[in-house]
Scaffold this motif. Sequence first.
Motif, PDB file in Angstrom:
ATOM      1  N   THR A 132       1.271  -1.332   0.029  1.00 25.97           N
ATOM      2  CA  THR A 132       0.188   0.304  -0.319  1.00 25.97           C
ATOM      3  C   THR A 132       0.730   1.116   0.401  1.00 25.97           C
ATOM      4  N   VAL A 133       1.707   1.492   0.756  1.00 26.62           N
ATOM      5  CA  VAL A 133       2.736   2.676   1.008  1.00 26.62           C
ATOM      6  C   VAL A 133       3.418   2.503  -0.385  1.00 26.62           C
ATOM      7  N   ALA A 134       4.064   1.206  -0.429  1.00 25.68           N
ATOM      8  CA  ALA A 134       4.732   1.086  -2.898  1.00 25.68           C
ATOM      9  C   ALA A 134       3.520   1.686  -4.044  1.00 25.68           C
ATOM     10  N   ALA A 135       2.679   1.140  -3.189  1.00 25.15           N
ATOM     11  CA  ALA A 135       1.463   2.477  -4.613  1.00 25.15           C
ATOM     12  C   ALA A 135       1.486   3.690  -4.326  1.00 25.15           C
ATOM     13  N   ALA A 136       2.056   4.167  -2.893  1.00 24.98           N
ATOM     14  CA  ALA A 136       1.400   5.574  -3.140  1.00 24.98           C
ATOM     15  C   ALA A 136       2.753   6.601  -3.190  1.00 24.98           C
ATOM     16  N   GLY A 137       3.635   5.609  -3.295  1.00 25.49           N
ATOM     17  CA  GLY A 137       4.434   6.239  -4.429  1.00 25.49           C
ATOM     18  C   GLY A 137       6.211   6.532  -2.998  1.00 25.49           C
ATOM     19  N   GLY A 138       5.640   5.131  -1.774  1.00 23.34           N
ATOM     20  CA  GLY A 138       6.677   5.336  -0.680  1.00 23.34           C
ATOM     21  C   GLY A 138       8.145   5.339  -1.097  1.00 23.34           C
ATOM     22  N   THR A 139       8.733   5.575  -0.782  1.00 19.43           N
ATOM     23  CA  THR A 139      10.162   5.551  -1.282  1.00 19.43           C
ATOM     24  C   THR A 139      10.810   3.925   0.580  1.00 19.43           C
ATOM     25  N   GLY A 140      11.702   3.153  -0.568  1.00 19.21           N
ATOM     26  CA  GLY A 140      11.917   1.797  -0.167  1.00 19.21           C
ATOM     27  C   GLY A 140      12.354   1.399   1.675  1.00 19.21           C
ATOM     28  N   GLU A 141      12.932   3.507   1.919  1.00 24.24           N
ATOM     29  CA  GLU A 141      12.896   3.412   3.444  1.00 24.24           C
ATOM     30  C   GLU A 141      11.190   2.894   3.979  1.00 24.24           C
ATOM     31  N   SER A 142      10.645   3.904   3.541  1.00 24.22           N
ATOM     32  CA  SER A 142       9.176   4.098   3.934  1.00 24.22           C
ATOM     33  C   SER A 142       8.076   2.235   4.113  1.00 24.22           C
ATOM     34  N   VAL A 143       8.736   2.313   2.123  1.00 24.20           N
ATOM     35  CA  VAL A 143       8.351   0.518   2.432  1.00 24.20           C
ATOM     36  C   VAL A 143       8.580   0.102   3.074  1.00 24.20           C
ATOM     37  N   GLU A 144       9.630  -0.490   4.210  1.00 19.30           N
ATOM     38  CA  GLU A 144      10.048  -1.098   4.585  1.00 19.30           C
ATOM     39  C   GLU A 144       9.637  -1.510   6.004  1.00 19.30           C
ATOM     40  N   GLU A 145       9.664  -0.084   6.497  1.00 25.52           N
ATOM     41  CA  GLU A 145       8.748   0.510   7.921  1.00 25.52           C
ATOM     42  C   GLU A 145       8.293   0.311   8.056  1.00 25.52           C
TER      43      GLU A 145
END
Length: 285
Positions: A132-145
């Motif tokens: 969900t975070v990735a689809a919203a354009g999140g960074t690798g760090e935020s997706v991992e978090e």
Amino acid sequence: MPVAVVTDSSAYLPDGFANRHAVHVVPLHVLIDDRSGLDGVDFGPVEVATALSGRHTVTTSRPNPDEFVRTYRRLLDDGAEGIVSVHLSRELSGTWESARLAAQEVGVDRVRVVDSRTTVMGLGFAVLRAATVAAAGGTGESVEEAAVAAAVRTTAFFMVETLEYLRRGGRIGSAAAFFGTALAVKPVLHVKDGHIVPLEKVRTTNRAVARLVDLAEQATAASGSDGVELAVHHLAAHDRAVELATRLDERISPSSGCLVSELGAAIGAHTGPGMLAVVVCPVDR
């Protein structure tokens, strides 16, 4: 292209969820007697349950690093900005280690590997939050978090018909002595610190199912969240799983509805037919 999310077949996402959420699944390997194949590809739940009930030997092994390397490179070649690869507990499988070795080959600056410290939809919910975070354009760090945060807050409880499969696979170690050998006992277990460990012993299947509902309700209350996501897993116990999911929906509110997913070999080979599991994942505040 956003950050790509990768997991393994032990997440047991419900049918269609991986495609819907753009999650890429690398399957574990399965060996039934002398027949080899891939979990969820060549061998599904029916084949696994039938083989276990027929006293055939069912074993699993991790994907090899080359399989992860091929997946990572394909995703990067297709334009992924980076990859977050989320896997079942390293205490239960070498899958995380294979992914880590592959990331070192492809580039740790491009691939982040996460040990979820859990499995089944405990892993699955973490993967879906990451997606969900990735689809919203999140960074690798935020997706991992997002994956780590969901995994840490998720609880998973299991009921098995017998400890034989867990003993055979070495998945609970000496803790099996907790239950003795009484045939009437239905073990209730949970995931703690990346391990599947004994929690309680219950005398009948009906009481064990009721206890799973109680434990899920307690976990929901303890989370302090405004709501939870729920999942039920089973192996060759569809009717019980549907009954359990219905009772959870009646007792736990608010929830977004209870997902039901049958296990394959990656986990089913170690729990056996008749197993039930409940996974509770608090909704982010």
